[in-house]
Scaffold this motif. Structure first.
Motif, PDB file in Angstrom:
ATOM      1  N   ASN A  17       2.435 -25.931 -59.476  1.00  0.00           N
ATOM      2  CA  ASN A  17       2.894 -25.454 -58.173  1.00  0.00           C
ATOM      3  C   ASN A  17       3.823 -26.434 -57.465  1.00  0.00           C
ATOM      4  OD1 ASN A  17       0.988 -27.397 -57.705  1.00  0.00           O
ATOM      5  ND2 ASN A  17      -0.307 -26.154 -56.365  1.00  0.00           N
ATOM      6  N   ASP A  18       4.451 -27.336 -58.225  1.00  0.00           N
ATOM      7  CA  ASP A  18       5.430 -28.247 -57.627  1.00  0.00           C
ATOM      8  C   ASP A  18       6.596 -28.426 -58.592  1.00  0.00           C
ATOM      9  OD1 ASP A  18       5.023 -30.856 -59.311  1.00  0.00           O
ATOM     10  OD2 ASP A  18       2.988 -30.361 -58.669  1.00  0.00           O
ATOM     11  N   MET A  75      -8.822 -24.927 -52.154  1.00  0.00           N
ATOM     12  CA  MET A  75      -7.375 -24.923 -52.373  1.00  0.00           C
ATOM     13  C   MET A  75      -7.072 -25.152 -53.852  1.00  0.00           C
ATOM     14  SD  MET A  75      -4.594 -27.751 -51.068  1.00  0.00           S
ATOM     15  CE  MET A  75      -5.446 -29.003 -52.055  1.00  0.00           C
ATOM     16  N   VAL A  76      -7.700 -26.170 -54.429  1.00  0.00           N
ATOM     17  CA  VAL A  76      -7.470 -26.479 -55.841  1.00  0.00           C
ATOM     18  C   VAL A  76      -7.957 -25.328 -56.718  1.00  0.00           C
ATOM     19  CG1 VAL A  76      -8.031 -28.059 -57.727  1.00  0.00           C
ATOM     20  CG2 VAL A  76      -7.633 -28.959 -55.424  1.00  0.00           C
ATOM     21  N   ALA A  77      -9.140 -24.814 -56.419  1.00  0.00           N
ATOM     22  CA  ALA A  77      -9.702 -23.721 -57.204  1.00  0.00           C
ATOM     23  C   ALA A  77      -8.794 -22.490 -57.176  1.00  0.00           C
ATOM     24  CB  ALA A  77     -11.089 -23.366 -56.666  1.00  0.00           C
ATOM     25  N   LYS A  78      -8.282 -22.168 -55.995  1.00  0.00           N
ATOM     26  CA  LYS A  78      -7.410 -20.993 -55.856  1.00  0.00           C
ATOM     27  C   LYS A  78      -6.127 -21.155 -56.652  1.00  0.00           C
ATOM     28  CE  LYS A  78      -4.986 -18.200 -52.381  1.00  0.00           C
ATOM     29  NZ  LYS A  78      -4.681 -18.042 -50.931  1.00  0.00           N
ATOM     30  N   GLU A  79      -5.495 -22.334 -56.543  1.00  0.00           N
ATOM     31  CA  GLU A  79      -4.229 -22.568 -57.246  1.00  0.00           C
ATOM     32  C   GLU A  79      -4.421 -22.575 -58.765  1.00  0.00           C
ATOM     33  OE1 GLU A  79      -1.024 -22.959 -56.068  1.00  0.00           O
ATOM     34  OE2 GLU A  79      -1.838 -22.312 -54.143  1.00  0.00           O
ATOM     35  N   CYS A  80      -5.607 -23.007 -59.209  1.00  0.00           N
ATOM     36  CA  CYS A  80      -5.881 -23.075 -60.650  1.00  0.00           C
ATOM     37  C   CYS A  80      -6.592 -21.824 -61.165  1.00  0.00           C
ATOM     38  CB  CYS A  80      -6.723 -24.306 -60.962  1.00  0.00           C
ATOM     39  SG  CYS A  80      -5.881 -25.877 -60.676  1.00  0.00           S
ATOM     40  N   LYS A  81      -6.916 -20.892 -60.225  1.00  0.00           N
ATOM     41  CA  LYS A  81      -7.615 -19.652 -60.578  1.00  0.00           C
ATOM     42  C   LYS A  81      -8.948 -19.943 -61.276  1.00  0.00           C
ATOM     43  CE  LYS A  81      -3.426 -16.806 -60.871  1.00  0.00           C
ATOM     44  NZ  LYS A  81      -2.525 -17.827 -60.302  1.00  0.00           N
ATOM     45  N   LEU A  82      -9.699 -20.853 -60.669  1.00  0.00           N
ATOM     46  CA  LEU A  82     -10.994 -21.268 -61.202  1.00  0.00           C
ATOM     47  C   LEU A  82     -12.043 -21.192 -60.096  1.00  0.00           C
ATOM     48  CD1 LEU A  82     -10.003 -24.508 -63.181  1.00  0.00           C
ATOM     49  CD2 LEU A  82     -10.539 -22.271 -64.168  1.00  0.00           C
ATOM     50  N   PRO A  83     -13.311 -21.073 -60.453  1.00  0.00           N
ATOM     51  CA  PRO A  83     -14.355 -21.159 -59.423  1.00  0.00           C
ATOM     52  C   PRO A  83     -14.455 -22.591 -58.906  1.00  0.00           C
ATOM     53  CG  PRO A  83     -15.330 -20.989 -61.617  1.00  0.00           C
ATOM     54  CD  PRO A  83     -13.849 -20.756 -61.785  1.00  0.00           C
ATOM     55  N   ALA A  84     -14.815 -22.748 -57.648  1.00  0.00           N
ATOM     56  CA  ALA A  84     -14.870 -24.081 -57.042  1.00  0.00           C
ATOM     57  C   ALA A  84     -15.834 -25.006 -57.759  1.00  0.00           C
ATOM     58  CB  ALA A  84     -15.259 -23.953 -55.566  1.00  0.00           C
ATOM     59  N   GLU A  85     -16.914 -24.456 -58.322  1.00  0.00           N
ATOM     60  CA  GLU A  85     -17.884 -25.324 -59.005  1.00  0.00           C
ATOM     61  C   GLU A  85     -17.328 -25.966 -60.275  1.00  0.00           C
ATOM     62  OE1 GLU A  85     -19.283 -20.987 -59.954  1.00  0.00           O
ATOM     63  OE2 GLU A  85     -18.377 -22.078 -58.255  1.00  0.00           O
ATOM     64  N   ASN A  86     -16.157 -25.519 -60.703  1.00  0.00           N
ATOM     65  CA  ASN A  86     -15.520 -26.106 -61.889  1.00  0.00           C
ATOM     66  C   ASN A  86     -14.431 -27.107 -61.527  1.00  0.00           C
ATOM     67  OD1 ASN A  86     -17.181 -24.376 -63.230  1.00  0.00           O
ATOM     68  ND2 ASN A  86     -15.587 -23.285 -64.341  1.00  0.00           N
ATOM     69  N   VAL A  87     -14.420 -27.511 -60.249  1.00  0.00           N
ATOM     70  CA  VAL A  87     -13.418 -28.463 -59.767  1.00  0.00           C
ATOM     71  C   VAL A  87     -14.062 -29.832 -59.527  1.00  0.00           C
ATOM     72  CG1 VAL A  87     -11.855 -29.026 -57.854  1.00  0.00           C
ATOM     73  CG2 VAL A  87     -11.995 -26.675 -58.704  1.00  0.00           C
ATOM     74  N   GLY A 120      -2.907 -35.449 -60.691  1.00  0.00           N
ATOM     75  CA  GLY A 120      -3.911 -35.238 -61.723  1.00  0.00           C
ATOM     76  C   GLY A 120      -3.741 -33.960 -62.514  1.00  0.00           C
ATOM     77  N   PRO A 121      -4.624 -33.760 -63.489  1.00  0.00           N
ATOM     78  CA  PRO A 121      -4.507 -32.655 -64.456  1.00  0.00           C
ATOM     79  C   PRO A 121      -4.502 -31.250 -63.859  1.00  0.00           C
ATOM     80  CG  PRO A 121      -6.007 -34.329 -65.279  1.00  0.00           C
ATOM     81  CD  PRO A 121      -5.703 -34.701 -63.857  1.00  0.00           C
ATOM     82  N   ALA A 122      -5.046 -31.080 -62.650  1.00  0.00           N
ATOM     83  CA  ALA A 122      -5.010 -29.746 -62.033  1.00  0.00           C
ATOM     84  C   ALA A 122      -3.570 -29.250 -61.906  1.00  0.00           C
ATOM     85  CB  ALA A 122      -5.682 -29.784 -60.661  1.00  0.00           C
ATOM     86  N   ARG A 123      -2.638 -30.164 -61.773  1.00  0.00           N
ATOM     87  CA  ARG A 123      -1.225 -29.781 -61.650  1.00  0.00           C
ATOM     88  C   ARG A 123      -0.713 -29.109 -62.910  1.00  0.00           C
ATOM     89  NH1 ARG A 123       1.826 -33.695 -61.897  1.00  0.00           N
ATOM     90  NH2 ARG A 123       3.635 -32.638 -61.036  1.00  0.00           N
ATOM     91  N   ALA A 124      -1.286 -29.464 -64.057  1.00  0.00           N
ATOM     92  CA  ALA A 124      -0.845 -28.866 -65.318  1.00  0.00           C
ATOM     93  C   ALA A 124      -1.294 -27.419 -65.454  1.00  0.00           C
ATOM     94  CB  ALA A 124      -1.373 -29.687 -66.499  1.00  0.00           C
ATOM     95  N   ILE A 125      -2.322 -27.036 -64.683  1.00  0.00           N
ATOM     96  CA  ILE A 125      -2.763 -25.645 -64.650  1.00  0.00           C
ATOM     97  C   ILE A 125      -2.012 -24.878 -63.566  1.00  0.00           C
ATOM     98  CG2 ILE A 125      -4.709 -24.095 -64.228  1.00  0.00           C
ATOM     99  CD1 ILE A 125      -6.573 -26.205 -65.344  1.00  0.00           C
ATOM    100  N   TRP A 127       1.442 -32.832 -55.558  1.00  0.00           N
ATOM    101  CA  TRP A 127       0.706 -31.739 -54.929  1.00  0.00           C
ATOM    102  C   TRP A 127       0.602 -32.007 -53.433  1.00  0.00           C
ATOM    103  CZ3 TRP A 127      -3.105 -28.437 -57.947  1.00  0.00           C
ATOM    104  CH2 TRP A 127      -3.703 -27.478 -57.137  1.00  0.00           C
ATOM    105  N   LYS A 128       1.231 -31.186 -52.630  1.00  0.00           N
ATOM    106  CA  LYS A 128       1.203 -31.362 -51.179  1.00  0.00           C
ATOM    107  C   LYS A 128      -0.116 -30.859 -50.620  1.00  0.00           C
ATOM    108  CE  LYS A 128       3.978 -30.768 -47.013  1.00  0.00           C
ATOM    109  NZ  LYS A 128       5.249 -30.277 -46.447  1.00  0.00           N
TER     110      LYS A 128
END
Length: 330
Positions: A132-133, A165-177, A124-129, A107-108
């Motif tokens: 984006n690489d 950035m992570v929340a947007k790429e995973c389509k999740l609210p930031a509080e769940n990151v 980490g696991p966010a990449r599996a959602i 993840w860049k």
């Protein structure tokens, strides 16, 4: 939950990683020498080795989280000639999902245009959602979960912009990151990088034409080099350990010919950069892994056992001299 290879229900890497964070890391942050930050947008950051000291157990739990709870992590002993160091040993029964879809540092992250600056990288696991690489996209696994874990290899505490950035790429609210952060030069950071043994070797086997769907299990062992505060020296030491001090062991189910086709082309000894110092290759690539020669994405030694025939094939070699040169260099 998601559909798996054979039409059945598969595991969620993020679900397991979040459980590790909530049950093993957050309640024991003080004992782990970590510090927890609650960002303004609700995201949670755990400093496991940026400004906080971190340590052995922080490093072990960081590895467990970045592979999504898909393996067993242990400390061991590495002996090679006059070298005697602790090792990090990782055993994984779903190595493709745990590494290409999760652990791989693909993840860049936003960097700085500053001479000598080492750009941060994410894993980490966010990449599996997000997928984006190219590493995550090389395998069909797609995770779906309402919370996610992201690991940042960085010299600065991640802020709200990283979480967004992570929340947007995973389509999740930031509080769940949940973001786990370390410097490479920290002990926990070194342990995490040195645990990436199955990770680059799965990618290497894939790139060399091996059907990674035929891998049953994988394990890897890597020495943990002497820690050092300097980030560049720390980066040099851990990556030298991977290139010249790692053994990976796979169990696969295929023909012997399929293994013979890759066993001598997969190790770093087959690379055009073999025998060179990592620091020289890294500087050539402007200290940016997205520029650095991709031929370094492998490890020193491979042992592949064919479950179909019982035969074991070995390729590559460990290099005591290269490890000594790096660890004892002024």
């Amino acid at each position: 939950m998601i559909k798996g290879n054979f039409g059945g229900i598969m595991f969620s890497i993020n679900q397991q990683a979040v459980k590790i964070v909530k049950e093993k890391i957050l309640p024991f942050a003080e004992q782990l020498n970590c510090k927890v930050y609650q960002l303004k947008n609700g995201a949670t950051v755990v400093d496991m080795g940026v400004e906080a000291p971190g340590g052995w157990m922080a490093g072990k739990l960081l590895v467990e989280a970045t592979i999504g709870g898909m393996g067993h992590v242990d400390f061991g002993q590495f002996n090679l000639g006059d070298l005697h160091y602790p090792s990090i040993d990782v055993y994984i029964d779903h190595p493709v999902e745990a590494t290409l879809s999760s652990q791989f540092s693909g993840w860049k992250m936003p960097g700085k245009d500053v001479p000598g600056y080492i750009n941060p990288i994410g894993s980490g696991p966010a990449r599996a959602i997000a997928r984006n690489d190219i590493f995550a996209q090389s395998w069909h696994y797609q995770d779906i979960n309402h919370e996610t874990v992201f690991a940042a290899q960085t010299q600065e505490i991640p802020d709200e912009s990283v979480a967004e950035m992570v929340a947007k790429e995973c389509k999740l609210p930031a509080e769940n990151v949940y973001i786990l952060a370390t410097k490479t030069a920290s002990l926990a950071g070194a342990i995490q990088v040195c645990s990436r043994t199955v990770e680059p070797s799965v990618w290497r086997l894939c790139r060399k034409g091996f059907d990674i769907g035929k891998i049953i299990s994988g394990m890897g062992t890597c020495l943990i080099p002497p820690p050092v505060k300097d980030e560049l020296k720390g980066m040099d030491r851990v990556n030298t350990a991977l290139l010249y001090g790692v053994t990976v062991r796979y169990v696969v189910d295929c023909t012997d010919a399929e293994i013979e086709a890759v066993i001598n082309t997969a190790p770093f000894s087959a690379s055009r950069r073999y025998g060179e110092r990592f620091i020289d290759i890294f500087e050539e690539g402007k200290r940016d892994f997205y520029i650095v020669d991709k031929d370094i994405h492998t490890v020193a030694r491979y042992e592949i056992t064919n479950y179909a025939t019982g035969k074991t094939f070995v390729g590559g070699t460990l290099r005591e001299d290269m490890l000594k040169d790096c660890f004892y260099r002024d």
